[in-house]
Design a protein around this motif. Structure first.
Motif, PDB file in Angstrom:
ATOM      1  N   ALA A 143       0.832  -1.211   0.000  1.00  0.00           N
ATOM      2  CA  ALA A 143       0.000   0.000   0.000  1.00  0.00           C
ATOM      3  C   ALA A 143       0.863   1.257   0.000  1.00  0.00           C
ATOM      4  O   ALA A 143       0.560   2.229  -0.707  1.00  0.00           O
ATOM      5  CB  ALA A 143      -0.928  -0.014   1.205  1.00  0.00           C
ATOM      6  N   LEU A 144       1.950   1.248   0.762  1.00  0.00           N
ATOM      7  CA  LEU A 144       2.833   2.421   0.804  1.00  0.00           C
ATOM      8  C   LEU A 144       3.533   2.648  -0.528  1.00  0.00           C
ATOM      9  O   LEU A 144       3.673   3.790  -0.986  1.00  0.00           O
ATOM     10  CB  LEU A 144       3.865   2.251   1.921  1.00  0.00           C
ATOM     11  CG  LEU A 144       3.327   2.379   3.356  1.00  0.00           C
ATOM     12  CD1 LEU A 144       4.411   2.004   4.362  1.00  0.00           C
ATOM     13  CD2 LEU A 144       2.815   3.797   3.615  1.00  0.00           C
ATOM     14  N   VAL A 145       3.984   1.577  -1.171  1.00  0.00           N
ATOM     15  CA  VAL A 145       4.638   1.715  -2.478  1.00  0.00           C
ATOM     16  C   VAL A 145       3.673   2.340  -3.489  1.00  0.00           C
ATOM     17  O   VAL A 145       4.018   3.283  -4.215  1.00  0.00           O
ATOM     18  CB  VAL A 145       5.142   0.340  -2.973  1.00  0.00           C
ATOM     19  CG1 VAL A 145       5.537   0.428  -4.450  1.00  0.00           C
ATOM     20  CG2 VAL A 145       6.328  -0.116  -2.141  1.00  0.00           C
ATOM     21  N   LEU A 165      -1.713  13.919  -0.111  1.00  0.00           N
ATOM     22  CA  LEU A 165      -2.982  13.553   0.525  1.00  0.00           C
ATOM     23  C   LEU A 165      -3.672  12.463  -0.287  1.00  0.00           C
ATOM     24  O   LEU A 165      -4.218  11.496   0.271  1.00  0.00           O
ATOM     25  CB  LEU A 165      -3.884  14.781   0.634  1.00  0.00           C
ATOM     26  CG  LEU A 165      -5.218  14.576   1.369  1.00  0.00           C
ATOM     27  CD1 LEU A 165      -4.968  14.149   2.813  1.00  0.00           C
ATOM     28  CD2 LEU A 165      -6.050  15.854   1.333  1.00  0.00           C
ATOM     29  N   ALA A 166      -3.633  12.579  -1.619  1.00  0.00           N
ATOM     30  CA  ALA A 166      -4.214  11.552  -2.476  1.00  0.00           C
ATOM     31  C   ALA A 166      -3.470  10.226  -2.322  1.00  0.00           C
ATOM     32  O   ALA A 166      -4.077   9.146  -2.301  1.00  0.00           O
ATOM     33  CB  ALA A 166      -4.179  12.018  -3.930  1.00  0.00           C
ATOM     34  N   GLY A 167      -2.132  10.293  -2.204  1.00  0.00           N
ATOM     35  CA  GLY A 167      -1.349   9.082  -1.984  1.00  0.00           C
ATOM     36  C   GLY A 167      -1.709   8.405  -0.675  1.00  0.00           C
ATOM     37  O   GLY A 167      -1.843   7.176  -0.597  1.00  0.00           O
ATOM     38  N   GLY A 168      -1.891   9.228   0.380  1.00  0.00           N
ATOM     39  CA  GLY A 168      -2.286   8.670   1.678  1.00  0.00           C
ATOM     40  C   GLY A 168      -3.658   8.032   1.627  1.00  0.00           C
ATOM     41  O   GLY A 168      -3.887   6.970   2.221  1.00  0.00           O
ATOM     42  N   ILE A 174      -6.381   0.876  -0.037  1.00  0.00           N
ATOM     43  CA  ILE A 174      -5.811  -0.447  -0.322  1.00  0.00           C
ATOM     44  C   ILE A 174      -5.881  -1.338   0.918  1.00  0.00           C
ATOM     45  O   ILE A 174      -6.249  -2.521   0.837  1.00  0.00           O
ATOM     46  CB  ILE A 174      -4.360  -0.306  -0.826  1.00  0.00           C
ATOM     47  CG1 ILE A 174      -4.355   0.333  -2.223  1.00  0.00           C
ATOM     48  CG2 ILE A 174      -3.657  -1.656  -0.867  1.00  0.00           C
ATOM     49  CD1 ILE A 174      -2.980   0.750  -2.690  1.00  0.00           C
ATOM     50  N   LEU A 175      -5.564  -0.778   2.085  1.00  0.00           N
ATOM     51  CA  LEU A 175      -5.624  -1.571   3.317  1.00  0.00           C
ATOM     52  C   LEU A 175      -7.063  -1.974   3.641  1.00  0.00           C
ATOM     53  O   LEU A 175      -7.307  -3.090   4.116  1.00  0.00           O
ATOM     54  CB  LEU A 175      -5.003  -0.788   4.472  1.00  0.00           C
ATOM     55  CG  LEU A 175      -3.482  -0.600   4.377  1.00  0.00           C
ATOM     56  CD1 LEU A 175      -2.976   0.288   5.511  1.00  0.00           C
ATOM     57  CD2 LEU A 175      -2.757  -1.945   4.400  1.00  0.00           C
ATOM     58  N   ARG A 180     -11.253  -6.322   3.608  1.00  0.00           N
ATOM     59  CA  ARG A 180     -12.492  -6.915   3.102  1.00  0.00           C
ATOM     60  C   ARG A 180     -12.251  -8.305   2.503  1.00  0.00           C
ATOM     61  O   ARG A 180     -13.156  -9.146   2.490  1.00  0.00           O
ATOM     62  CB  ARG A 180     -13.116  -5.993   2.055  1.00  0.00           C
ATOM     63  CG  ARG A 180     -13.826  -4.782   2.647  1.00  0.00           C
ATOM     64  CD  ARG A 180     -14.709  -4.110   1.615  1.00  0.00           C
ATOM     65  NE  ARG A 180     -13.931  -3.537   0.529  1.00  0.00           N
ATOM     66  CZ  ARG A 180     -13.450  -2.298   0.533  1.00  0.00           C
ATOM     67  NH1 ARG A 180     -13.649  -1.507   1.581  1.00  0.00           N
ATOM     68  NH2 ARG A 180     -12.757  -1.845  -0.495  1.00  0.00           N
ATOM     69  N   LEU A 181     -11.044  -8.540   2.012  1.00  0.00           N
ATOM     70  CA  LEU A 181     -10.708  -9.840   1.420  1.00  0.00           C
ATOM     71  C   LEU A 181     -10.177 -10.836   2.455  1.00  0.00           C
ATOM     72  O   LEU A 181      -9.774 -11.940   2.091  1.00  0.00           O
ATOM     73  CB  LEU A 181      -9.665  -9.653   0.316  1.00  0.00           C
ATOM     74  CG  LEU A 181     -10.119  -8.873  -0.927  1.00  0.00           C
ATOM     75  CD1 LEU A 181      -8.932  -8.600  -1.838  1.00  0.00           C
ATOM     76  CD2 LEU A 181     -11.211  -9.634  -1.670  1.00  0.00           C
ATOM     77  N   ASP A 182     -10.188 -10.457   3.740  1.00  0.00           N
ATOM     78  CA  ASP A 182      -9.539 -11.295   4.751  1.00  0.00           C
ATOM     79  C   ASP A 182     -10.241 -12.628   4.957  1.00  0.00           C
ATOM     80  O   ASP A 182      -9.642 -13.554   5.515  1.00  0.00           O
ATOM     81  CB  ASP A 182      -9.451 -10.544   6.081  1.00  0.00           C
ATOM     82  CG  ASP A 182      -8.430 -11.152   7.020  1.00  0.00           C
ATOM     83  OD1 ASP A 182      -7.249 -11.239   6.630  1.00  0.00           O
ATOM     84  OD2 ASP A 182      -8.822 -11.576   8.126  1.00  0.00           O
ATOM     85  N   ARG A 183     -11.489 -12.756   4.528  1.00  0.00           N
ATOM     86  CA  ARG A 183     -12.165 -14.058   4.668  1.00  0.00           C
ATOM     87  C   ARG A 183     -11.484 -15.145   3.851  1.00  0.00           C
ATOM     88  O   ARG A 183     -11.757 -16.337   4.047  1.00  0.00           O
ATOM     89  CB  ARG A 183     -13.631 -13.941   4.274  1.00  0.00           C
ATOM     90  CG  ARG A 183     -13.885 -13.567   2.828  1.00  0.00           C
ATOM     91  CD  ARG A 183     -15.386 -13.428   2.580  1.00  0.00           C
ATOM     92  NE  ARG A 183     -15.713 -13.054   1.216  1.00  0.00           N
ATOM     93  CZ  ARG A 183     -15.751 -11.826   0.761  1.00  0.00           C
ATOM     94  NH1 ARG A 183     -15.452 -10.816   1.572  1.00  0.00           N
ATOM     95  NH2 ARG A 183     -16.092 -11.575  -0.496  1.00  0.00           N
TER      96      ARG A 183
END
Length: 406
Positions: A143-145, A165-168, A174-175, A180-183
């Motif tokens: 996510a940071l990259v 700010l847009a990058g943050g 992304i996180l 949401r995909l953790d299932r």
């Protein structure tokens, strides 16, 4: 065999089962459906009869089981002791809070040296504990990259603070997407699980201690009813809850005339808590329960389950085994032998599914059969009378903390 037309074999064996789940945020109906599906499969494989219907005893959630097998007919009421609301609350953390929990959990296990002692017992559960840390750090790194590259690209067109700010915002989005995909990957779920265990360095969180007192009261009330066995089943994190609940129950005094009291711990992860410095209460309960004659305690794990401390005697490895220790009897479910080669190959890398196999059907069953134990006409003590511990049992003291408190 139709249970409704089965002739009376003799007085039915009557049992109450109190099932304590592990760290699980899901509704307890999940356990009923798991039991229903796999009881039918095991009955077909093993040649006995078993059926489910709505519960006949009071309580928040459970079901009734009728079984015909071995020496007779059994009627069992199963109650799920629910703490999933506490689990959901502990999981309801934001992204920043989750990463802070991760850092505190790392500090708890590394700073106390517990992680290194645990690794000497079994590497499987430690690798399972490291997995969510590696996964969450990888997700953060990715996510940071993306966020940095986006900010640099937008910097050519926007005022630089807006670009960053847009990058943050991209990092946060992304996180959230990973969460949401953790299932499918269970990284956030497992991180909350280990964080909850380490949150008080082994002491019981107040809200959990209060719920355990209610569980103890429910079991105490059942001990005064007319039945043949009270069976408490603790799975995964539910195992160490069950140990402390029954230790307090026995300390408080049991009725003179009562059913047989049995404890079945499955896929236990007791050392993950008992090796922490403030787990004196749990270590004291392990010490106390291991020499009581008021109950029978069987501990079942399997080397094929990488999420449990397989064949580790939870009392002995915690360094609190007394002279004259009686319990637990440590047994292996031996997945590589009790599952056919085809099923074993299909499940071998499904670690989360294997951690629940204790509650499921085996296509090559051995002497461990969850449905015979819970729906058959023998007490846990009768079923495993004279059984020796499984080979490969680990009983060397390994904890760096051995202080105990009641």
């Amino acid at each position: 065999m139709d249970l409704l037309t089965e002739p009376k074999l003799k007085r039915p064996f009557r049992r109450r089962v109190f099932y304590i789940p592990g760290y699980d945020p899901f509704h307890p109906r999940r356990y009923r459906e798991l039991y229903r599906r796999h009881a039918a499969a095991q009955a077909e494989i093993s040649g006995y009869a078993i059926s489910l219907k709505p519960r006949t005893t009071p309580g928040p959630y459970g079901w009734h089981v009728s079984g015909v097998m071995e020496t007779g007919f059994c009627e069992t009421d199963v109650e799920v002791l629910v703490w999933s609301d506490i689990v959901r609350q502990s999981m309801g953390q934001g992204i920043l809070a989750t990463y802070l929990q991760m850092m505190r959990t790392i500090a708890a296990y590394v700073g106390t040296g517990a992680i290194f002692r645990l690794m000497r017992l079994r590497r499987g559960p430690i690798l399972a504990a490291l997995y969510p840390i590696v996964a969450l750090l990888a997700q953060l790194g990715l996510a940071l990259v993306v966020g940095v590259h986006l900010a640099e690209a937008l910097g050519a067109y926007l005022w630089p603070p807006l670009a960053w700010l847009a990058g943050g915002a991209a990092v946060v989005a992304i996180l959230h997407g990973f969460r949401r995909l953790d299932r499918y990957v269970f990284a956030w779920y497992l991180m909350h699980d280990y964080s909850h265990a380490a949150s008080a360095l082994g002491a019981w969180p107040p809200e959990l201690a209060e719920r355990m007192a209610k569980f103890r009261a429910a079991i105490s009330e059942a001990l005064r009813r007319d039945c043949d066995e009270i069976l408490v089943v603790g799975h995964s994190s539910g195992a160490h809850l069950a140990i402390s609940i029954l230790a307090d129950l026995i300390r408080g005094g049991l009725p003179e005339k009562r059913p047989a009291l049995s404890l079945l711990t499955l896929g236990q992860v007791v050392p993950m808590v008992s090796f922490l410095p403030r787990a004196g209460r749990l270590r004291g309960d392990l010490h106390y329960l291991s020499m009581r004659d008021e109950l029978v305690w069987i501990d079942v794990t399997a080397p094929g389950d990488p999420c449990s401390f397989a064949l580790c005697d939870p009392v002995a490895v915690s360094g609190v085994a007394p002279e004259g220790k009686r319990w637990p009897l440590v047994l292996s479910a031996a997945f590589s032998q009790t599952l056919s080669p085809e099923r074993w190959r299909a499940m071998r890398w499904r670690f989360f599914r294997l951690h629940f196999q204790y509650l499921c059907a085996f296509d090559r069953p051995g002497d461990y059969d969850y449905f015979r134990i819970t729906a058959g006409p023998l007490t846990l003590g009768e079923r495993f009378h004279g059984r020796a511990p499984s080979r490969g049992r680990i009983d060397r003291a390994a904890s760096g903390y051995v202080t105990m408190s009641a």
